[in-house]
Design an enzyme around this catalytic site. Structure first.
Site: not given
Length: 494
Positions: A110-112
């Site tokens: 999800f950090k993308d």
């Protein structure tokens, strides 16, 4: 125009660009704006809009010193062909509930969502003085931020990036994702300690004014952060809450104004804080549910009002949530203490000095009005991975499984859809997933990936499978007190 200041004082008055470039306030606080929620997103207009259109609507309210051309260019670059689903964060129905997939980006986590756009924001903040000043991004990671930040900043002109991760406390796939990263401006090192040790030292490095002056005079380098302590890392995450709502509207699961419940696996509190920002900006949110693993410091805090980091640290099968100091809680405290920087400064001082703090009853009541909570132990996480596959033929990773467990424990209101945020691809943790599904988990992580794919008919993301043959570039291991020297050496190479 929105101005930003520290959670611990109101002396700063920075624009969004200045706050993003600086990363963290001089007093150690995090940047916030008192304008949050004054401008609302028109929820009725969301259905049928693309992720990029929703991103522009949300981010233009939060980062109002970026002009339209800058912001649209950042969004178009961040949410393009590097995503495997054109919806960016697709919503999938799983039984009576929904899963918001946040892992379709280039590093499968999800950090993308934030770290594909943060380097583009940074490029817009460069001073126009032509003094050749460069930014060194310094970040501690519990597993996913590191790779997503490296992928975002690799070979970006005028920047370098140094990532620290706790030695032996990330998955093998996560480690290889970082240590094989290409790029002339990237540096990676393991740290002898856990994530909290590394994160605390990074904050100390940021707070060392003498070190900052030395870097600036010797190397023309300023430091900034890609952790969610940076407001430019946090605000892009607000978008996917609105995107989830738009997809629910589109499928006619809800009508405009209907409330939704979000269940969020979180360690550092950034992922769920973004949901609170969305609520402040007009999203109809019934409840934000904090899902923790065995390191359930957030659960204890939300139940008792006492935050205590003086407790056993567990290495779990959900390593990205193995955190005892949740940095972004500070922003939540600021807002729910009705913008009182003195209270925040006091409790952060207590945390620093005594390892714990207690919030007043009144404040706890306000917090509990917004946030619900639960946690899962190792056995429950494994059980949920198996149950979700057996019941719905949907494979989840161990972090998402913490949220899945908490969701199953909650009383259901059939009128309110529940959305679970899925934070990572199960292929980042193939051994644990295979064990949970009763599959062969005796081989290498890559053999486990192949077995998982064969047994479930799901596709292995190529960027993960290809790690088996990628060259390892970084083998450094430093003690916690050696991190600053490593940063200085990395800056000298910029």
């Amino acid at each position: 125009m929105n101005t930003f200041h520290s959670t611990r004082s109101v002396t700063d008055s920075l624009t969004a660009k200045q706050a993003i470039r600086k990363g963290i306030a001089d007093d150690g606080g995090l940047f916030v704006t008192d304008a949050l929620g004054q401008a609302k997103v028109d929820v009725a207009s969301l259905a049928g809009k693309s992720y990029q259109q929703i991103a522009y609507e949300v981010l233009s309210l939060l980062l109002d010193d970026f002009d339209e051309q800058e912001l649209r260019a950042c969004i178009d670059g961040a949410y393009g062909k590097q995503w495997s689903d054109e919806r960016i964060t697709p919503l999938k129905q799983v039984g009576d509930d929904y899963i918001l997939e946040l892992f379709n980006g280039p590093t499968c986590a999800f950090k993308d969502v934030a770290l594909q756009i943060l380097p583009r924001f940074m490029a817009c903040t460069s001073p126009t003085t032509g003094d050749g000043e460069k930014i060194m991004i310094v970040t501690a990671t519990s597993g996913d931020t590191g790779k997503a930040a490296l992928a975002g900043f690799a070979d970006v002109p005028g920047t370098g990036i140094t990532v620290f991760y706790p030695q032996g406390k990330v998955s093998r796939v996560q480690e290889l994702q970082m240590t094989t990263q290409q790029g002339a401006n990237v540096h990676v090192s393991a740290v002898e300690g856990n994530f909290d040790d590394a994160q605390s030292q990074v904050k100390r490095i940021f707070g060392d004014t003498q070190f900052a002056e030395q870097l600036k005079s010797d190397e023309h380098v300023v430091l900034s952060s890609a952790n969610s302590i940076n407001v430019g890392r946090l605000v892009p995450q607000v978008v996917y809450y609105f995107a989830a709502y738009a997809q629910l509207l589109e499928s006619q699961a809800i009508n405009v104004g209907d409330e939704v419940e979000f269940i969020v696996p979180t360690g550092n509190f950034g992922n769920i804080l973004a949901g609170y920002y969305a609520k402040r900006m007009g999203l109809p949110v019934r409840d934000l549910v904090v899902a923790s693993d065995k390191n359930n410091v957030l659960f204890d805090f939300l139940v008792s009002g006492t935050y205590n980091k003086q407790r056993p640290f567990f290495e779990t099968i959900s390593p990205s949530m193995d955190i005892l100091v949740s940095s972004n809680l500070e922003r939540m405290l600021y807002y729910l203490a009705e913008n009182d920087p003195n209270l925040v400064a006091d409790v952060m001082n207590d945390l620093n000095e005594w390892g714990a703090y207690q919030v007043p009853e009144q404040l706890l009541a306000r917090i509990r009005h917004v946030f619900n909570t639960g946690w899962a132990d190792e056995d429950q996480v494994r059980e949920m991975i198996g149950q979700c596959w057996n019941d719905h033929h949907y494979v989840i990773d161990p972090h998402t499984a913490c949220g899945y467990y908490v969701m199953q424990q909650m009383p259901r209101d059939t009128q309110v859809p529940r959305v679970l945020l899925a934070t990572a691809s199960p292929y980042k943790f193939p051994r644990v997933v295979n064990e949970s599904l009763g599959l062969d988990a005796t081989g290498t992580d890559f053999e486990c990936m192949d077995e998982l794919s064969r047994a479930t008919g799901t596709t292995i993301p190529a960027m993960l499978r290809n790690l088996e043959t990628a060259d390892v570039r970084f083998r450094d291991v430093v003690p916690v007190d050696g991190m600053q020297r490593f940063v200085a050496e990395s800056a000298a190479e910029l």
